[in-house]
Design a protein around this motif. Structure first.
Motif, mmCIF file in Angstrom:
data_model
loop_
_atom_site.group_PDB
_atom_site.id
_atom_site.type_symbol
_atom_site.label_atom_id
_atom_site.label_comp_id
_atom_site.label_asym_id
_atom_site.label_seq_id
_atom_site.Cartn_x
_atom_site.Cartn_y
_atom_site.Cartn_z
ATOM 1 N N ILE B 16 2.514 -3.322 0.770
ATOM 2 C CA ILE B 16 3.408 -3.075 -0.361
ATOM 3 C C ILE B 16 4.497 -4.144 -0.372
ATOM 4 N N ASP B 17 4.796 -4.651 -1.552
ATOM 5 C CA ASP B 17 5.905 -5.587 -1.736
ATOM 6 C C ASP B 17 7.205 -4.818 -1.471
ATOM 7 N N ASN B 19 10.202 -5.209 -2.038
ATOM 8 C CA ASN B 19 11.161 -5.085 -3.146
ATOM 9 C C ASN B 19 10.750 -4.026 -4.160
ATOM 10 N N LYS B 20 9.457 -3.700 -4.143
ATOM 11 C CA LYS B 20 8.971 -2.760 -5.158
ATOM 12 C C LYS B 20 8.662 -1.379 -4.577
ATOM 13 N N LEU B 21 9.058 -1.179 -3.320
ATOM 14 C CA LEU B 21 8.712 0.089 -2.662
ATOM 15 C C LEU B 21 9.276 1.294 -3.424
ATOM 16 N N SER B 22 10.534 1.181 -3.865
ATOM 17 C CA SER B 22 11.132 2.340 -4.539
ATOM 18 C C SER B 22 10.480 2.587 -5.898
ATOM 19 N N ILE B 23 10.090 1.493 -6.581
ATOM 20 C CA ILE B 23 9.373 1.657 -7.859
ATOM 21 C C ILE B 23 8.065 2.392 -7.609
ATOM 22 N N LEU B 24 7.372 1.961 -6.556
ATOM 23 C CA LEU B 24 6.076 2.565 -6.223
ATOM 24 C C LEU B 24 6.235 4.058 -5.918
ATOM 25 N N CYS B 25 7.226 4.373 -5.077
ATOM 26 C CA CYS B 25 7.450 5.779 -4.730
ATOM 27 C C CYS B 25 7.688 6.614 -5.984
ATOM 28 N N ASN B 26 8.459 6.047 -6.874
ATOM 29 C CA ASN B 26 8.752 6.733 -8.128
ATOM 30 C C ASN B 26 7.487 6.956 -8.957
ATOM 31 N N LEU B 72 -0.115 0.723 1.371
ATOM 32 C CA LEU B 72 -0.568 1.734 0.429
ATOM 33 C C LEU B 72 -2.065 1.927 0.621
ATOM 34 N N VAL B 73 -2.488 3.188 0.690
ATOM 35 C CA VAL B 73 -3.914 3.494 0.735
ATOM 36 C C VAL B 73 -4.280 4.212 -0.556
ATOM 37 N N CYS B 104 2.716 -3.012 -7.443
ATOM 38 C CA CYS B 104 3.776 -2.987 -6.427
ATOM 39 C C CYS B 104 3.264 -3.520 -5.084
ATOM 40 N N CYS B 105 1.986 -3.925 -5.055
ATOM 41 C CA CYS B 105 1.434 -4.456 -3.812
ATOM 42 C C CYS B 105 1.527 -5.978 -3.805
ATOM 43 N N LYS B 106 1.492 -6.525 -2.578
ATOM 44 C CA LYS B 106 1.770 -7.956 -2.404
ATOM 45 C C LYS B 106 0.769 -8.870 -3.125
#
Lengths: 471, 435
Positions: B16-17, B19-26, B72-73, B104-106
């Motif tokens: 996961i990138d 910087n985008k972890l919180s976006i992904l969680c959301n 992320l899986v 949101c992944c690298k």
């Protein structure tokens, strides 16, 4: 042909260190009450315990005239043992407590059963730290002991939260069925060389399922709480103790019989089935305790499902006694089923409260009665692992509408559709020829109205709790 | 052989990138909420999908402090071919949530057209499922759905119609079939699914024979070769036994009570539940080798011997899979099952302790084992604590038929198949008994 006996060596049980209620239910002491306590100051609680200790009935006392017991909740234990002193803790479900979200989810204590509706032990009730249990020959002896105890409580500044009075209603429960027929036979209680009949074997359970400090059905010792008593010294405070589940279950007897009679009178599918037979199908036993599953003449205990009632044509698969004790009936391997069911057994020690709706338990009279008094069962049971035993029976069997291949059958007596978090009328299937009958829209008959998880320590552990000053 | 629609398992893993972890969680939280509220969500539109889940876990091998690098899986079970599945995932509106999640992944390339980007990404990050079990191999979502409808219709019919105890079973069945003809004319499409099947006993025998065969063959080639083989086997056993005696167990003091509520809060919403579990493989190539061999064997048995609705006696598993991940350092386990966690784990211990011990004895802190497959999971309390300790939170979980158990699915299938069959009196009675 002579019946073969099961011969094996069982663990030696330290009756002298075990509180007597674990071993016997005191049917010879018909009067009882339970006194819920709240602690104040630690030193006074210890002094109280020290004062109480000689009065506690040990299991080695076979026929006492009066029995006296004590057990603690998580808060009571926390008051006496600081967390940092515990090397291994008490069971997580005990430490968490009965009235918490996770426990409610597992047991179905939502909506009509929610802890906010409880008379004690619930969200809005005063904290319960311990319970004193008094069993006596008659009410005079009971009151005498209670008065005596009350004085002690005052002396040590301990509050009585509530006193719960049991009612001796004989061998039946309030709906009118014979009750308390089955209880596991604890291996070793009859001595290390105890012999059991072959047909009893399915009900012989290793002591570690009920008493900490003994091997269980997995041939392991149940995890036990241990405290640090010195630099390197450790005391097993769980040894010879047990977890005690206490739930106040209110029974709506009138609604039960009203529902059953209406089915018998109006449901075209149930033509020809009298109310007592319909009720028996739901319970799995007739009112006189006779099992519906084929059994030897007069034997109320030792019968099986797999061989002669696999499909539930006699005793429905979703009936109360089959769900809460499936015996050899789970899946297609009777031997394995018996072995598995042994890992989900409880020692029942409950007693009734409230007067019967009809003195002779006549169904028609109970249906017609306008009496609104509260009645039900103080459900009390012992187990070494609450999550694998009591909670499993309630959750995976009684509350599980998918039990053993069923589609939507929740135990009509004590089940609750726990996943929905709100009560929903469920169905009950009466398997039979040529095609099954179904009872739909079953209302709730039993309501949870109080409860707590307790730990009942052994005598040495009580001594430790009473004397552990300065630690 | 290809007259069945086989179900396949997919596992995609990506970094996961940060910087985008919180976006992904959301995003995942939105999807999770849509699923549990039964609102509109993309999984519903993908036909042929049985189960799907998204799981975030911290990189277990990261040198950085935990909480720095996350993976992320995405895992799913679907009918038929991967390309068709990916096409359905990327069709029309369905793609948007997936696009938002995977971007949101690298390694996700936003420059490509979305469908190509997603397909390339998934294909580039797929992981092998080392052992895979299906509770009803060959039954497509289409069949399961149709058969569940038939069951519901029959229930409805039996509620409306009353039969007498003296009614002929064949007459009752006839009436049911007639009713279904009126209500669901398409029901006679359902056909039996032919599966290759070897009885577990014969499979075991076959393996023993194969092993003996290899030894005999070695003996024929040269006695020294046979001797070398025997020494090798003895060496493996000796080494394994030594490792077993020294492998550290999870201490009793670590009951991990605190971690559990985060897992239990998502349990018991439906008749089905799920489990995601990630644990490090014991260090050294030996354990990895043993693990690979065990998984290979389980995979074969699952495909050809345990394909009648039960895995080693456990009849509550829909789909389950093991994957060796992270440069062969960790073992991932995903499962979709019926009933509560406690029920499932008890089934593990009581019915399949040997198989599970064979797998997990090769991972860290497992309860003490003996001869690879004994003890271990049979130590019930410690095994359950160990499982909870390495269980990880599943952010998103979707099931196409969350209220159907494996037993329900098989029962519905047998009912549907029976509708078209000519039956004698006994068979008709047995069929009616399924209702």
């Amino acid at each position: 042909m002579a019946k073969p006996f099961i011969v094996m060596q069982y663990p030696k049980i330290a009756f002298n260190d075990i509180q007597g209620l674990l071993i016997r239910s005191y049917s010879f002491l018909p009067e009882a009450c339970y006194v819920m306590l709240q602690f104040t100051e630690q030193a006074q609680v210890r002094a109280f315990l020290a004062d109480l200790l000689p009065d506690i009935t040990r299991a080695s006392h076979k026929r006492p005239d009066l029995a006296f017991h004590i057990a603690f909740t998580n808060t009571g234990i926390a008051r006496l043992i600081p967390q940092e002193q515990l090397i291994t803790g008490f069971a997580p479900e005990f430490t968490e407590g009965l009235n918490t979200k996770t426990r409610s989810r597992i047991l179905g204590d939502f909506d009509t059963n929610a802890p906010e509706k409880w008379y004690w032990g619930g969200d809005h009730n005063p904290q319960v730290d311990a319970v004193l249990m008094i069993f006596a020959k008659d009410s005079a002896a009971l009151e005498n002991k209670y008065q005596d105890t009350t004085e002690k409580l005052q002396r040590y500044n301990i509050t009585e939260v509530t006193r719960l009075n049991t009612m001796n209603i004989g061998s039946k429960e309030h709906f009118g069925f014979e009750d308390g027929i089955m209880n596991p036979l604890v291996a070793g209680v009859g001595g290390i060389n105890a012999r059991y009949k072959a047909e009893e074997e399915q009900n012989v359970v290793m002591p570690g399922e009920f008493i900490l400090g003994y091997p269980n059905e997995y041939e392991k010792f149940p995890l036990s709480p241990r405290v640090k008593t010195g630099e390197t010294d450790v005391f097993d405070i769980g040894r010879n103790g047990s977890y005690m589940v206490f739930r106040q279950l209110e029974q709506d007897v009138k609604v039960f019989w009203e529902f059953i009679f209406r089915l018998s009178e109006n449901d075209p599918h149930l033509q020809g089935m009298g109310p007592e037979l319909i009720a028996a199908k739901i319970m799995g036993r007739r009112l006189n305790g006779e099992p519906l599953a084929p059994a030897a003449e007069g034997d109320l205990k030792n019968f099986f499902f797999a061989a002669n009632d696999k499909d539930g044509f006699h005793c429905p698969i979703g009936s109360h006694i089959r769900k809460s004790n499936p015996r050899d009936g789970i899946d297609d391997d009777p031997g394995l089923s018996v072995k598995m069911v042994k890992k989900h057994k409880i020692l029942r020690r409950g007693r009734a409260f409230g007067a019967p709706l009809s003195p002779d338990f006549d169904p028609a009279t109970m249906r017609a009665s306008e009496n609104n008094d509260k009645r039900g069962l103080y459900f009390i049971c012992f187990n070494a692992q609450i999550n694998r035993q009591f909670e499993f029976i309630q959750n995976a069997w009684c509350n599980n509408n998918k039990f053993d291949g069923l589609n939507d059958d929740i135990d009509p007596i004590v089940g609750f559709p726990f996943r929905e978090t709100a009560f929903r009328n469920s169905a009950f299937t009466i398997q039979g020829c040529p095609v099954r009958k179904k009872i739909n829209d079953i209302p709730q008959f039993v309501f949870v109205r109080g409860g707590a998880y307790f730990f009942m320590p052994g005598m040495e552990a009580l001594k430790y709790l009473a004397n552990a000053t300065g630690l | 052989m290809k007259n069945i629609t086989d179900q396949n398992g997919l596992i995609v893993i990506a970094d996961i990138d940060a910087n985008k972890l919180s976006i992904l969680c959301n995003e995942l939280h939105l999807l999770h909420t849509a699923i549990i509220n039964k609102a509109d969500h993309p999984f519903r539109k993908i036909k042929g999908i049985h189960f799907a889940r998204f799981v975030i876990f911290p990189d277990p091998l990261s040198a950085q402090p935990p909480g720095q690098l996350f993976r992320l899986v995405y895992s799913g079970t679907y009918d038929g071919q991967l390309d068709a599945y990916l096409q359905a995932m990327t069709a029309g509106e369905t793609i948007s949530p997936f696009q938002r999640i995977f971007s949101c992944c690298k390694d996700y390339d936003p420059a490509m057209p979305p469908a190509t980007a997603l397909t390339t990404f998934i294909k580039g990050h797929m992981q092998r499922v080392d052992a895979y079990y299906s509770g009803y191999r060959g039954l497509s979502t289409d069949m399961i759905g149709k058969e569940a409808e038939i069951y519901t219709l029959i229930q409805q019919f039996l509620r409306e119609r009353t039969f007498a105890a003296t009614d002929d079973p064949k007459f009752i069945k006839q009436e049911i079939v007639l009713y279904l003809h009126q209500q669901a004319p398409g029901y006679n499409d359902i056909k039996a699914v032919p599966l290759p099947y070897i009885k577990p006993v014969y499979a075991a025998l076959l393996i023993v024979l194969l092993l003996a065969g290899v030894l005999v063959l070695a003996g024929i080639v040269h006695l020294y070769l046979l001797a070398a083989f025997l020494v090798l086997i003895a060496g493996i056993i000796f080494y394994l036994r030594r490792l077993e005696q020294t492998a550290p167990e999870l201490p009793d003091t670590e009951q991990e009570v605190a971690a559990v509520p985060s897992l239990t809060k998502d349990e018991d919403f439906y008749a089905q539940n799920q489990l995601s579990h990630l644990v490090a493989i014991s260090p050294g190539g030996f354990r990895l080798g043993v693990l690979r061999a065990v998984l290979w064997l389980i995979n074969l048995l699952a495909k050809y011997s345990f394909n009648k609705g039960a895995l080693g006696g456990i009849s509550t598993i829909h789909f389950a899979g093991w994957s060796i991940l992270e440069k062969e350092r960790t073992l991932l386990f995903f499962s979709n099952f019926d009933g509560s966690w406690e029920n499932y784990l008890s089934d593990f211990v009581d019915r399949a302790a040997v198989g599970l011990t064979g797998v997990w004895s090769n991972t860290i802190n497992f309860p003490r084992t003996s001869w690879l497959v004994f003890k271990g999971a049979a130590d019930e309390e410690r095994f359950k604590n160990w499982t909870r300790k390495y269980q990880i939170h599943t952010q998103v979980w979707y099931s196409a038929f969350e209220e159907l158990t494996v037993k329900n699915i098989w029962r519905n299938h047998r009912i549907a198949l029976g509708l078209n069959q000519e039956m004698n009196d006994m068979q008709t009675k047995q069929w009616l008994n399924l209702l």
